[in-house]
Each structure stands twice: as C-alpha cells, then as structure tokens.
Design a protein around this motif. Structure first.
Motif, mmCIF file in Angstrom:
data_model
loop_
_atom_site.group_PDB
_atom_site.id
_atom_site.type_symbol
_atom_site.label_atom_id
_atom_site.label_comp_id
_atom_site.label_asym_id
_atom_site.label_seq_id
_atom_site.Cartn_x
_atom_site.Cartn_y
_atom_site.Cartn_z
ATOM 1 N N ALA A 40 -43.189 77.451 25.987
ATOM 2 C CA ALA A 40 -41.954 77.919 25.380
ATOM 3 C C ALA A 40 -41.194 76.745 24.750
ATOM 4 O O ALA A 40 -40.814 77.211 23.439
ATOM 5 N N PRO A 41 -41.053 75.757 25.097
ATOM 6 C CA PRO A 41 -40.295 74.643 24.332
ATOM 7 C C PRO A 41 -41.077 74.457 22.969
ATOM 8 O O PRO A 41 -40.317 73.814 22.061
ATOM 9 N N THR A 42 -42.274 74.224 23.209
ATOM 10 C CA THR A 42 -43.133 73.842 22.023
ATOM 11 C C THR A 42 -42.906 74.891 20.828
ATOM 12 O O THR A 42 -42.891 74.798 19.694
ATOM 13 N N LEU A 43 -43.174 76.103 21.468
ATOM 14 C CA LEU A 43 -42.799 77.287 20.298
ATOM 15 C C LEU A 43 -41.676 77.346 19.842
ATOM 16 O O LEU A 43 -41.444 77.729 18.566
ATOM 17 N N ALA A 44 -40.782 76.935 20.543
ATOM 18 C CA ALA A 44 -39.088 76.860 19.969
ATOM 19 C C ALA A 44 -39.187 75.957 18.806
ATOM 20 O O ALA A 44 -38.541 76.275 17.832
ATOM 21 N N ASN A 45 -39.735 74.781 19.287
ATOM 22 C CA ASN A 45 -39.790 73.412 18.237
ATOM 23 C C ASN A 45 -40.389 73.953 16.929
ATOM 24 O O ASN A 45 -40.150 73.692 15.677
ATOM 25 N N VAL A 46 -41.531 74.946 17.184
ATOM 26 C CA VAL A 46 -42.544 75.363 15.939
ATOM 27 C C VAL A 46 -41.641 76.160 15.200
ATOM 28 O O VAL A 46 -41.662 76.152 13.883
ATOM 29 N N ILE A 47 -40.761 77.141 15.833
ATOM 30 C CA ILE A 47 -40.015 78.119 14.899
ATOM 31 C C ILE A 47 -38.854 77.304 14.334
ATOM 32 O O ILE A 47 -38.505 77.613 13.094
ATOM 33 N N LEU A 48 -38.362 76.406 14.778
ATOM 34 C CA LEU A 48 -37.188 75.569 14.010
ATOM 35 C C LEU A 48 -37.897 74.800 13.175
ATOM 36 O O LEU A 48 -37.042 74.444 12.068
ATOM 37 N N GLY A 49 -38.986 74.459 13.082
ATOM 38 C CA GLY A 49 -39.910 73.859 11.786
ATOM 39 C C GLY A 49 -39.521 72.283 12.175
ATOM 40 O O GLY A 49 -38.837 71.718 13.021
ATOM 41 N N SER A 50 -40.341 71.269 11.580
ATOM 42 C CA SER A 50 -40.326 69.853 11.439
ATOM 43 C C SER A 50 -40.965 69.252 10.395
ATOM 44 O O SER A 50 -41.708 69.689 9.898
ATOM 45 N N ASP A 51 -40.122 67.886 10.144
ATOM 46 C CA ASP A 51 -40.875 67.246 9.100
ATOM 47 C C ASP A 51 -42.035 66.098 9.675
ATOM 48 O O ASP A 51 -42.466 65.260 9.024
ATOM 49 N N GLU A 52 -42.014 66.151 11.060
ATOM 50 C CA GLU A 52 -42.730 65.246 11.860
ATOM 51 C C GLU A 52 -44.270 66.070 11.952
ATOM 52 O O GLU A 52 -44.456 66.949 12.820
ATOM 53 N N THR A 53 -45.003 65.589 11.107
ATOM 54 C CA THR A 53 -46.338 66.367 11.106
ATOM 55 C C THR A 53 -47.521 65.259 11.033
ATOM 56 O O THR A 53 -47.266 64.091 10.792
ATOM 57 N N LEU A 54 -48.729 65.678 11.289
ATOM 58 C CA LEU A 54 -49.894 65.129 11.413
ATOM 59 C C LEU A 54 -51.075 65.443 11.075
ATOM 60 O O LEU A 54 -51.323 66.772 10.527
ATOM 61 N N VAL A 55 -51.865 64.521 10.323
ATOM 62 C CA VAL A 55 -53.439 65.118 10.037
ATOM 63 C C VAL A 55 -54.348 64.736 11.104
ATOM 64 O O VAL A 55 -54.240 63.715 11.746
ATOM 65 N N HIS A 56 -55.017 65.786 11.523
ATOM 66 C CA HIS A 56 -55.825 65.562 12.817
ATOM 67 C C HIS A 56 -57.318 65.548 12.228
ATOM 68 O O HIS A 56 -57.733 66.265 11.435
ATOM 69 N N VAL A 57 -58.221 64.359 12.770
ATOM 70 C CA VAL A 57 -59.436 64.342 12.240
ATOM 71 C C VAL A 57 -60.339 63.962 13.287
ATOM 72 O O VAL A 57 -60.397 63.057 14.316
#
Length: 207
Positions: A86-103
C-alpha cells in the motif's frame, strides 16, 4: 476503463513491419514492460555506456540488453505483483521525479508468451537508441551515468530523467518509445497488457 480504452486506440495506423532490419523484443513480467535490443546493431554499440563491469557478475553479460524506465521506489520494491504494498502504491499515485532506467544483460532471447519479437529498420533502431539514452541521467560533468545495484547478478539500475505519474508509467514509456519511432501501438498504455496486446505471440516456444 480509461487505461483499457487508451490501449485499444492505435497510433501509427500505416505502419507495417519491414521484411528486413533489426530484430528487437517487447517483453513483460506482468507488471513492467521492457524493450530488448541487440547490444550492437545499426552502427550503435551500448557496451561502453551500459558496461558489463557494472554488473555483480560481468560474465553474465550477453548480446542483448533489456531497457525499461520507471518509479524508483516501485522498481526497487516490486519485482512481481506479490511485492506490491500500500505505501508503494500511494507513492506511485502521488508521482515522483525519482526515476530509474533498469537494464538486464541477456545472453539469449526467445520469443514466447512474455517476449514478442518485432523487426524495425536500422534508422528506427538508431532513433530508439537515442531516445533511450536521453532517459539516462548523466553526471554533472557529462560523464557516464552512475550504476545502482539491481535485483541480481545480471541487472543494473541507473538514475533517470522524467517524472513518473499514474498517467506516465513504466508501461506508458514503452508505448511512447515505440510510438515515437513509428510502430503501431496503443495511444496510452499505462498497464503492461495494454502494450503487449499490440504484439501477438507468433510462436509457441514458451508455455
């Protein structure tokens, strides 16, 4: 319902897969989608920027690289649907400038239920490679992006540019990359299934 509707509306209606070119793959784990590219193709070589030396076990590098982009916390905490909290989903809904490229470094890619082959022209490959490179956050002095340990020995994360929101998700990124190079795909693809529906399985190599 909106996500379904957006993924059903196609863009680049006149696109046709060329008979020859560079074979790439669109893959999914059910949560995230990714684009799998040859490490070297159409005059482009990823081996310096996405170096095998960044891996815990450099011997696991291969001829293909799987690229995806997304929310930093969501990526680091959700390898599968069972990991979502749930906390992770809440952060996703709020959005974030902290993003990653996964390789992921891959030694072998096979078409099947979770990996769909797609041929694009060399020019499209070059354009796609440039678009992906633009998502990496380079050092202030223009140096190589800093690697961040991945889930295992064969994958790695890098700091990225762009803001993640429930409108602009990891799967939206995949769809947008394909749309930008002219491939027919859904107009808005926030969910993995909305991307994969445009690339039906051609073989029965995987169960």
């Amino acid at each position: 319902m909106a996500a379904l509707a957006g993924s059903l509306i196609g863009v680049n209606a006149n696109w046709r897969e060329p008979g020859t070119g560079v074979q790439i793959f669109v893959e999914t784990n059910g949560v995230h989608t990714a684009l799998v590219l040859p490490k070297r193709a159409a005059g482009h070589d990823w081996s310096a920027m996405v170096s095998a030396s960044h891996l815990r076990d450099p011997s696991l590098t291969g001829d293909y690289l799987s690229f995806s982009w997304g929310h930093r916390q969501f990526y680091l905490e959700t390898q599968s649907w069972d990991d979502i909290k749930a906390p992770t989903l809440a952060n996703v809904i709020l959005g974030s400038d902290e993003t990653l490229v996964h390789v992921y470094h891959l030694t072998h890619v096979q078409e099947g239920r979770y990996s769909r082959a797609l041929t694009i022209t060399e020019q499209q490959y070059q354009q796609l490679a440039e678009l992906i490179e633009d998502k990496f956050l380079f050092n202030a002095d223009g140096g190589q992006p800093t690697p961040i340990p991945g889930y295992g020995d064969d994958d790695i994360f890098y700091e990225a540019t762009g803001r993640y929101t429930i409108i602009n998700t990891c799967n939206t990124w995949t769809g947008d990359m394909l749309e930008a190079i002219g491939v027919r795909v859904g107009a808005w693809t926030p969910l993995a299934g909305g991307v994969m529906r445009w690339f039906p399985q051609k073989t029965d190599n995987e169960p």
